[in-house]
Every structure is written in C-alpha cells, then in structure tokens.
Design an enzyme around this catalytic site. Structure first.
Site, short mmCIF file in Angstrom:
data_model
loop_
_atom_site.label_atom_id
_atom_site.label_comp_id
_atom_site.label_asym_id
_atom_site.label_seq_id
_atom_site.Cartn_x
_atom_site.Cartn_y
_atom_site.Cartn_z
N HIS A 1 0.87 -1.19 0.00
CA HIS A 1 0.00 0.00 0.00
C HIS A 1 0.90 1.24 0.00
O HIS A 1 2.00 1.20 0.55
CB HIS A 1 -0.85 -0.06 1.27
CG HIS A 1 -1.89 1.01 1.39
ND1 HIS A 1 -1.60 2.28 1.82
CD2 HIS A 1 -3.21 0.99 1.13
CE1 HIS A 1 -2.71 3.00 1.83
NE2 HIS A 1 -3.71 2.24 1.42
N LYS B 1 -10.60 -0.30 10.57
CA LYS B 1 -10.75 -1.50 9.74
C LYS B 1 -11.13 -2.71 10.59
O LYS B 1 -11.20 -3.83 10.11
CB LYS B 1 -9.44 -1.79 9.00
CG LYS B 1 -9.11 -0.76 7.93
CD LYS B 1 -7.93 -1.21 7.11
CE LYS B 1 -7.32 -0.09 6.30
NZ LYS B 1 -8.15 0.38 5.20
N GLN C 1 -4.50 -5.03 7.10
CA GLN C 1 -5.48 -5.98 6.56
C GLN C 1 -5.40 -7.35 7.23
O GLN C 1 -6.11 -8.28 6.82
CB GLN C 1 -5.30 -6.15 5.04
CG GLN C 1 -5.46 -4.87 4.25
CD GLN C 1 -6.89 -4.32 4.25
OE1 GLN C 1 -7.83 -4.97 4.70
NE2 GLN C 1 -7.06 -3.11 3.74
N CYS D 1 -4.82 2.37 -3.69
CA CYS D 1 -3.60 2.93 -3.07
C CYS D 1 -2.44 1.94 -3.19
O CYS D 1 -1.64 1.79 -2.24
CB CYS D 1 -3.83 3.31 -1.61
SG CYS D 1 -5.13 4.50 -1.39
#
Ligand code: C6P
Length: 410
Positions: free
Chosen positions: A123, A225, A202, A365
């Site tokens: 990212h 997230k 993530q 991104c």
C-alpha cells in the site's frame, strides 16, 4: 461448520439494515473500512455524555475516569496483539501514521548504500515513507516481486543482504488477498540484522495476531478496519527498539521537563503521544477489541475463509472475470480484487451499487502493484464478520447481471 452467527451479529450493526437503490445493502467494502457495532457507537456517546475530560492532566474525577478508560484500551490492544508490555503499544491515528513514524526512525539511521526491502504489493502508506527515507539518506529502496499471484519468497530472500536495514511488508495484501509468511520473513530479516516491520492493516482485523510469536520489531494497524472509529490506530514496537527511537511529534503530553532551550521526554509509551489524543476513539476502539475478542479471532478467520471458499470458485467460473492474487481459496484472505473483460471497474462498481452491493474500484492505493499487474484499476469485494453466503450469492448474481447489461443481453 458455523464459526460465527453472522445473522445474529448483523443485529449489532444498524447501518446494515437499510435499502440502497431499493435493494438491501450488501456491504463488501470492508478492506476500506468496516461498519461499527452498537457497542462501539454507544461507547463514544457514553464517553462524551458521562466521562469527557482530557487525559493524564487533571486530578478531578472525570479526568481520572477518562484516563483510566484510555489506558484500559491500551491494555486491551496489548492483550489483542500479545505484546509484552503496554510500553510497546502506542496510540496513533492509524496504520499510515505508524508507518510514517517508522520512516522517520529510518531517516535517523539509514546511511548511503543501505537498503530497505519492501514488496511490489505494498500500500502507498508502506511505500512513500520509505521512498522519502531513502531519498533523504541516499539509501536504496528494493522490491521483492510476485510468483503465482503471491509474494515470491525466493526473490525476497535473494534481495536480503548485510546492506538491508529494514524489511517492511503487509501481512495481508489489500489487493491480492495473499497472506505473507511474515514470521518466516522476520527470521530472515533478523539473520541479516534488519528490522522487521509488519503492516497489519489488513491482517489484524481478520486473524489472531501474536507479535511475540511473529518476532517483528514493529506492527501497525488501523482501528477503523476492525469495528473501531476512524482516527485511531496502534503502532506496536519492541520496547528496546522504541527506546532507541526519537519521538516524531513534540508538544504537550509527551514531555518530562521543558527548559528554555531543551526538553526531556516522558517514558514509553507516552513519549510518542504528543498533544491531546483521540480519547473517545481510543476508548471506543477498546470496545471494538472486546467485541472481536468475544467472537474469537480464530472464528473470525475461519468464517472469512469459509466465505472465500464459497465465493471464489463462483467468481472464477464467470467467463471474462479475472481474479487477482492466489487462485486457491485456501491461500486467499477475504479480499478479492477482480476485473470483468471489456468493462471499466468504476462502471462495474457503479452497476453493483444499483443492486445494493458496495465494492471498491480503483488502484486501491497500490499503484506500483497495479502497474506491475499491467492494469489501470480493479474492482474489489472484501468480507467481514457480518457477511453471509447470501451476500456472496448477491455479489455473483449482480456481477452476472452487470455483464449481461453491458453486453446488451439483458
Ligand atoms: N487500505 C483500502 O481500501 P489507513 O488509511 O492509515 O487506515 O490504512 C492505510 C493502509 C495501509 N496498509 C494497507 C495494507 C492498507 O490496506 C491500508 C488501507 C484501504 O485498501 C484504504 S486505501
């Protein structure tokens, strides 16, 4: 096997109970940000209605309550990551802030001809701080590439040397959905004397994390997230490493003494937390961690793997649809980026939205990766604890309908 009762869980998420374009909302943009359960929303409201005060400053009752709740959240984050001590758990604004702080540390220690090793799937938040650190110090930014849609470990290994000072990798790619073996890579990094940085944006929301077992030097995550509010995250760093690191932001809160010409810093973790922090955010993030801990991160992971095993073959079976990343569901986390032949991903995402299905489209991104894949963008569906097999069916159905619409067969 039922790991999570998603239908029951959905009752905690008022936002999911709505129609979008006259269709029930199917929210599949969880890699961008997740929805928030009532428990988190209530915590924010309660904090402002009952406890609101600044932390670490006042001695009055409200200030003590706010400070206790803020520090209790730090302890929850410590336990969630299995860090040794709360000294190793810094509140940030999110993953991007954490990686920028590490980048500033790198600027202090990198020398010309040193190297920083990242991967092509990173990212931008795990690319640009390194580009800047390398530009300012004369060090070199080196990339490991892909094999079969995942990290090529042999390529990474071949690029490690005594010149490598930092290795920084996402544990889960926000585009490819592959899960990188960061524990093994930390071992390789340490063999050459490099620091190991894990971008957990993530991964932390979706699987159990044990920073001691990973033996990484740094681990970053974003609260939003993983059911928490925006504007709060965690940077984990090993205590001995954080002790070597200078504060990045200066001002109130982080000082011990200030003289006319110089100042000294508080001890860890407060030496990094300048200014009034996102107190409500941190406290509500604690409620998010409680929620996830109650579900069990093993169950969260197993639930998502089950959804991927269900939906990936259905997507792969759609003629003209390309899925990026690993093709075997067992290797693919709950982030599935795809393109439909002849269609722009923005058109695909817009058409899916007409069906109530929220996915992201764009470069995510991750422009170096998108360029490397030879595409200009992709659509992406990403799953979480409240998604069901019915959501997967709706996604597949809506994609087929989109194809038929644009092909003129509908
Ligand atoms: N990815 C996505 O839709 P922040 O914005 O600081 O919370 O997280 C940055 C970040 C860092 N690393 C990875 C692997 C990420 O996926 C993200 C955020 C979102 O994919 C927004 S671009």
């Amino acid at each position: 096997m039922i790991y999570l009762d998603s239908k029951h869980i959905r009752q905690d998420f008022p936002i999911l109970d709505q129609l979008v374009n006259d269709e029930p909302l199917v929210y599949l943009d969880n890699a961008a940000t997740t929805q928030k359960p009532k428990q988190v929303l209530t915590k924010i409201k309660e904090y402002y209605e009952v406890d609101n005060a600044n932390v670490h400053r006042g001695v009055h009752t409200l200030a003590e309550r706010a400070t206790a709740a803020y520090e209790a959240s730090r302890e929850k984050a410590r336990a969630f990551l299995n860090a040794k001590s709360t000294k190793e758990v810094l509140f940030t604004r999110g993953t991007t802030t954490g990686l920028n702080w590490i980048g500033r540390f790198a600027e202090e220690i990198l020398q010309p001809d040193d190297e920083v090793l990242i991967s092509i799937m990173e990212h931008h938040s795990n690319v640009i701080p390194w580009q800047e650190a390398c530009r300012k110090t004369g060090a070199k930014l080196v990339y490991a590439y892909l094999k079969d849609g995942q990290l090529d470990i042999d390529d990474l290994r071949s690029k490690l040397s005594s010149r490598t000072k930092f290795v920084s990798l996402a544990q889960v790619s926000n585009v490819l959905g592959c899960i990188n073996p960061v524990k093994k890579i930390a071992e390789l990094a340490h063999e050459v004397g490099a620091y190991m940085v894990v971008d957990g944006a993530q991964s932390a929301p979706h699987m159990p994390i044990d920073v001691q077992d990973l033996d990484c030097d740094f681990f970053t995550l974003s609260g939003h997230k993983m059911l928490g509010p925006t504007g709060v995250g965690i940077l984990y760093g090993k205590e001995e490493v954080l002790n070597r690191m200078s504060p990045v932001e200066f001002g109130g809160e982080m000082i011990d003494f200030v003289y006319e010409q110089e100042a000294t810093w508080k001890e860890l973790p407060w030496k990094f937390e300048a200014g009034t922090p996102n107190i409500a955010g941190a406290i509500a993030f604690g409620a998010a961690l409680d929620y996830l801990t109650e579900l069990g991160m093993d169950n969260v992971h197993a639930h998502e793997q089950e959804l991927v095993a269900y939906v990936l073959p259905k997507l792969q079976a759609i003629p003209g649809l390309t899925v990026y990343g690993p093709q075997d569901p067992a290797d693919h986390a709950g982030v599935i980026a795809f393109n439909l032949e002849g269609l722009h991903p923005h058109d695909v995402a817009t058409a899916l939205d007409y069906e109530g299905v929220a996915v992201r489209a764009g470069h995510h991104c991750a422009q170096p990766l998108i360029n490397h894949l030879g595409i200009h963008s992709a659509a992406r569906a990403s799953f979480y604890i409240y998604n069901t097999q019915e959501d997967c069916d709706k996604l597949v159905e809506a994609i087929i309908k989109t194809k038929e619409f644009f092909n003129g067969t509908l």
